[in-house]
Design a protein around this motif. Structure first.
Motif, short mmCIF file in Angstrom:
data_model
loop_
_atom_site.label_atom_id
_atom_site.label_comp_id
_atom_site.label_asym_id
_atom_site.label_seq_id
_atom_site.Cartn_x
_atom_site.Cartn_y
_atom_site.Cartn_z
N GLY A 53 0.80 -1.21 0.00
CA GLY A 53 0.00 0.00 0.00
C GLY A 53 0.83 1.27 0.00
O GLY A 53 2.05 1.27 0.21
N THR A 54 0.14 2.35 -0.22
CA THR A 54 0.79 3.66 -0.35
C THR A 54 1.60 4.07 0.87
O THR A 54 2.73 4.54 0.72
CB THR A 54 -0.28 4.73 -0.64
OG1 THR A 54 -1.09 4.31 -1.73
CG2 THR A 54 0.36 6.06 -0.97
N PRO A 135 -1.94 6.99 -6.62
CA PRO A 135 -3.03 6.56 -5.75
C PRO A 135 -3.45 7.71 -4.83
O PRO A 135 -2.70 8.68 -4.64
CB PRO A 135 -2.41 5.41 -4.95
CG PRO A 135 -1.26 4.93 -5.80
CD PRO A 135 -0.75 6.16 -6.49
N HIS A 188 -8.27 -0.70 -14.15
CA HIS A 188 -8.04 -1.45 -12.92
C HIS A 188 -9.02 -2.62 -12.84
O HIS A 188 -10.02 -2.68 -13.56
CB HIS A 188 -8.22 -0.55 -11.70
CG HIS A 188 -7.05 0.34 -11.44
ND1 HIS A 188 -5.84 -0.15 -10.99
CD2 HIS A 188 -6.88 1.68 -11.60
CE1 HIS A 188 -4.99 0.85 -10.85
NE2 HIS A 188 -5.58 1.97 -11.23
N THR A 233 -6.99 -3.13 -7.50
CA THR A 233 -5.62 -2.94 -7.95
C THR A 233 -5.23 -1.48 -7.83
O THR A 233 -6.09 -0.59 -7.74
CB THR A 233 -5.43 -3.41 -9.41
OG1 THR A 233 -6.40 -2.75 -10.24
CG2 THR A 233 -5.57 -4.91 -9.53
N ARG A 234 -3.92 -1.24 -7.84
CA ARG A 234 -3.37 0.10 -7.73
C ARG A 234 -2.14 0.22 -8.62
O ARG A 234 -1.53 -0.78 -9.01
CB ARG A 234 -2.98 0.43 -6.28
CG ARG A 234 -4.17 0.58 -5.32
CD ARG A 234 -4.98 1.83 -5.62
NE ARG A 234 -5.99 2.10 -4.61
CZ ARG A 234 -7.21 1.62 -4.62
NH1 ARG A 234 -7.59 0.79 -5.59
NH2 ARG A 234 -8.08 1.95 -3.67
N LYS A 255 0.56 -3.23 -12.58
CA LYS A 255 -0.52 -3.15 -11.60
C LYS A 255 -0.28 -4.17 -10.47
O LYS A 255 0.16 -5.30 -10.71
CB LYS A 255 -1.88 -3.45 -12.23
CG LYS A 255 -2.20 -2.63 -13.46
CD LYS A 255 -2.55 -1.19 -13.13
CE LYS A 255 -2.94 -0.44 -14.41
NZ LYS A 255 -3.32 0.96 -14.15
N TYR A 258 -4.55 -4.18 -4.51
CA TYR A 258 -4.78 -3.22 -3.44
C TYR A 258 -4.51 -3.91 -2.10
O TYR A 258 -4.84 -5.07 -1.90
CB TYR A 258 -6.23 -2.74 -3.52
CG TYR A 258 -6.68 -1.78 -2.46
CD1 TYR A 258 -5.87 -0.73 -2.03
CD2 TYR A 258 -7.95 -1.90 -1.90
CE1 TYR A 258 -6.31 0.16 -1.07
CE2 TYR A 258 -8.41 -1.02 -0.96
CZ TYR A 258 -7.58 0.01 -0.53
OH TYR A 258 -8.02 0.88 0.42
#
Length: 576
Positions: A53-54, A135, A188, A233-234, A255, A258
Motif C-alpha cells: 500500500g501507499t 493513488p 483497474h 488494484t493500484r 498493476k 490493493y
C-alpha cells in the motif's frame, strides 16, 4: 479438545504501533490464546505485518530506503516490540511473503474464473513530473472543508472528512511535491461485490448473532447500505503483482493488488509461512487449519472497529466468490477505541504512548494488565496517567505484589525456607476454598466469553480474596500464641500464590512465572507442570505441600510515584 485458529488484525508496517493498536487486537488475542493453551486446546495464533500500500512506499521514501529494505527492517522492529510484550504468536509473518503472493494470486484467478472480477476504465490523477499515476494517498493538498494543508487524497486527518483527490485545493504529488497533475484514464480490476451481496448477507445472518453487537452492527450497516464493486488494484511499485497469465496487459503495466485485497489473505499466507518454517523432522499441515476446516477448527478474529467492515464483509465476499472451501471466521471480537485523554492516538502525529516507549518506562506486565482491565469493549475507554498509576498501584503492587511479598517474607522469617508444616485445614480454609472455586469459575466463564474487562475484574477478585483471608487470620498475631495456626495460614496463602501464578499467566506472564518459580517443587510433582486449576484443586488449596523449599522473589510490581507521574505527564502531555 477443540482446535482454535486465532488471528489479530495485521499491524501496518509504517512505524511502531501505539497502545491503542495493542489493546485493539494483538494483546487480547494473546491473552485468549494463552488461556486456551492452558486449558489443553490446540491453538494456532497467527499475525504479521501488513506491508503493501501507499503508506509503506511513502514511509520508505521518507526513510531514504528501498521499500523492500524498509519493510524488512520495520518488520523486525515491530516483532522485537511484540516479543517485549510477551505476545505468544505461533507465527508472525509478512504480507510481502512469497506464500501470500502465491495464495493471493490464486484466489484472484478463482474469482475471475467465477465471474467476480472485471476490468474497468477509470479516471485517475497522473503526475507528469513523477511519470506515474498517483493513488489517493500519493496526493496531498489543502482540505476544502477545514483548510488543513496536509490533507490526503482519500481523507483529511484533521477533520476526518472523506475526500476525492480532485477535492483538494493546491493538490500536489506526495512523492515529488509537484503540482503538475492531470486526470487521465487508466484500467483497474474491480471485485464485483454487488454480485456477492446476497451470499454475504446469508453468511452474516447465519453467524453474526453470535458476535458482539459492535461487530455485527457494523457488518449489517454496510450490508444495508449496499455493497459496491471495489477496485482491487493500484498503480504502485510494491505489492502483489497481478498475475500475467490472466491479465497480461495489466501485469505489463505494473498493476498490483490493493493492500486490502491481499492483507486478509495473509492470515492464510502466514500460516503457510509457519508450515514452511518448520524445523527439520517436523511436519506442519497448514491446510488443515484453512481448507475444509469448518467442522474441525474454531476461528476467532480480533480487531478494532475500523477493521470490522473488511473482515466481516469484504474478505468474506472474496472467500465466498472463490467458491473454494476456505475457512471463514466463526467469531469476530471487535474493540472500540482506546483514547489518550479522550483524544485519538495518532501514529502520524505521534500523539499518545507508543509500545516501544511503554516498554522503556515499565515492564510488559504493567501494560498488559492495565490494558485488559480497561479494554474498550462496550465503549471507548481513555488512557490517563493518573488512572494508569492508580490501577498499577492498587491492583498490581498492593493487592497482588504485596500479598506475595508479605506471605513469603513473613513465613521465611518465622518458619524458615520451606513451606511450614501445619495441622489440617479448618473452617476458614474451607470457606476460602469454596470462594476461590466460585471466583475461578467466574473467571473462566468471562474468558470463554471473551469478556476481557470482566475477566480482569474476576482475576482481581481472586487476588483480593487472599488478602481478605490473610487479614482475617492475621498470622503475625497467631504466631505469638498458636504457631501451628500461623503455619496453616501461611501454607494456605502460599498455595494461593501458586494458584495465582497459574491463572494469572495469560494476563501477567512474567510475574506469573516468578510466582511459580518461587516454589522448588519436585520434578514429578503435579503442581510443577499444572497448566490450569480445576474446581476441586481450588477448594483444596494443597498443591504445594509442606516441606517444599521456596524463595522470596524480587518485588513483582513497583509502585508508580508522584515523581514518575510528573515526569511522564511532562514528557507525553496530559491531554492539553
Amino acid at each position: 479438545m477443540a482446535r482454535h485458529l486465532i488471528t489479530s488484525a495485521l499491524p501496518y508496517i509504517n512505524g511502531i504501533k501505539h497502545l491503542g493498536n495493542m489493546v485493539g487486537s494483538m494483546l487480547p488475542a494473546d491473552v485468549y490464546s494463552r488461556y486456551l493453551r492452558q486449558r489443553g486446546h490446540e491453538v494456532l495464533y497467527i499475525c504479521g505485518t501488513d506491508e503493501h500500500g501507499t503508506p509503506a512506499e511513502l514511509a520508505a521514501q521518507e526513510a531514504g530506503l528501498p521499500v523492500a529494505e524498509f519493510c524488512a527492517r520495520a518488520h523486525d522492529q515491530q516483532k522485537a516490540v511484540y516479543d517485549g510484550f510477551r505476545l505468544s504468536f505461533d507465527y508472525f509473518g509478512r504480507s510481502s511473503s512469497p506464500q501470500n503472493r502465491e495464495i493471493t494470486q490464486e484466489i484472484a484467478r478463482e474469482l475471475h474464473a467465477n465471474g467476480f472480477i472485471e476490468e474497468r476504465s477509470i479516471r485517475q490523477v497522473y503526475s507528469n513530473t513523477d511519470g506515474r499515476f498517483l493513488p489517493d494517498r500519493y496526493i496531498v493538498g489543502t482540505c476544502p472543508h477545514c483548510g488543513y494543508d496536509k490533507a490526503r487524497g482519500d481523507q483529511c486527518e484533521n477533520c476526518t472528512r472523506v475526500l476525492d483527490p480532485t477535492d483538494l485545493l493546491e493538490a500536489r504529488s506526495a512523492i515529488s511535491g509537484s503540482a503538475d497533475l492531470e486526470v487521465r484514464e487508466t484500467t483497474h480490476l474491480f471485485l464485483l461485490q454487488s454480485k456477492l451481496t446476497g451470499q454475504v448477507e446469508d453468511w452474516v445472518a447465519a453467524h453474526g448473532d453470535e458476535w458482539p453487537v459492535l461487530a455485527s452492527s457494523i457488518a449489517r450497516k454496510w450490508l444495508t447500505e449496499g455493497l459496491q464493486d471495489r477496485a482491487i488494484t493500484r498503480d504502485l511499485e510494491w505489492g502483489v503483482p497481478v498475475p500475467a497469465d490472466v491479465w497480461p496487459e495489466l501485469a505489463a503495466a505494473g498493476k498490483v493488488f490493493y493492500v486490502w485485497f491481499d492483507a486478509p489473505i495473509e492470515y492464510i499466507g502466514a500460516t503457510k509461512e509457519w508450515a514452511d518454517a518448520a524445523p527439520a523432522g517436523e511436519l506442519r499441515d497448514w491446510k488443515s487449519w484453512w481448507y475444509e476446516a469448518d467442522d474441525t477448527v474454531r476461528y476467532t478474529e480480533f480487531m478494532a472497529k475500523d477493521n470490522v467492515p473488511f473482515h466481516t464483509v469484504m474478505f468474506p465476499a472474496t472467500i465466498l466468490g472463490s467458491r473454494k472451501p476456505w475457512k471463514k471466521v466463526d467469531y469476530v471480537k471487535a474493540f472500540n477505541w482506546l483514547t489518550y485523554y479522550g483524544g485519538k492516538f495518532s501514529t502520524s502525529q505521534k500523539r499518545g504512548i507508543f509500545t516501544d516507549v511503554a516498554l522503556e518506562l515499565l515492564p510488559a506486565d504493567y501494560w498488559r494488565y492495565f490494558l485488559m482491565a480497561h479494554a474498550p469493549e462496550s465503549d471507548d475507554s481513555s488512557f490517563t496517567w493518573d488512572l494508569f498509576a492508580s490501577v498499577v498501584n492498587k491492583d498490581l503492587a498492593d493487592t497482588l505484589g504485596n500479598f506475595v511479598n508479605r506471605v513469603l517474607s513473613f513465613s521465611r522469617k518465622r518458619f524458615g525456607d520451606e513451606v511450614p508444616t501445619a495441622h489440617a485445614a479448618g473452617e476458614a480454609e474451607e470457606r476460602l476454598g469454596a470462594q476461590i472455586a466460585e471466583l475461578l469459575a467466574d473467571h473462566e466463564a468471562q474468558l470463554e466469553a471473551l469478556n476481557f474487562r470482566k475477566a480482569a475484574q474476576s482475576l482481581r477478585a481472586l487476588w483480593s480474596a487472599g488478602n481478605a483471608y490473610l487479614d482475617e487470620k492475621a498470622p503475625w498475631l497467631q504466631v505469638k500464641t498458636d504457631p501451628e495456626a500461623a503455619a496453616l495460614t501461611l501454607r494456605t496463602a502460599m498455595n494461593l500464590i501458586h494458584l495465582y501464578a497459574v491463572v494469572s499467566e495469560p494476563f501477567i506472564p512474567t510475574a506469573a512465572r516468578a510466582m511459580r518459580e518461587a516454589f522448588a517443587l519436585p520434578t514429578d510433582a503435579p503442581a510443577r507442570t499444572r497448566t490450569w486449576v480445576d474446581a476441586a484443586e481450588a477448594r483444596a488449596l494443597d498443591a504445594v505441600p509442606a516441606g517444599t523449599p521456596f524463595t522470596v522473589p524480587p518485588v513483582l510490581f513497583a509502585k508508580i510515584t508522584d515523581e514518575d507521574l510528573a515526569t511522564w505527564t511532562t514528557r507525553f502531555g496530559g491531554g492539553e
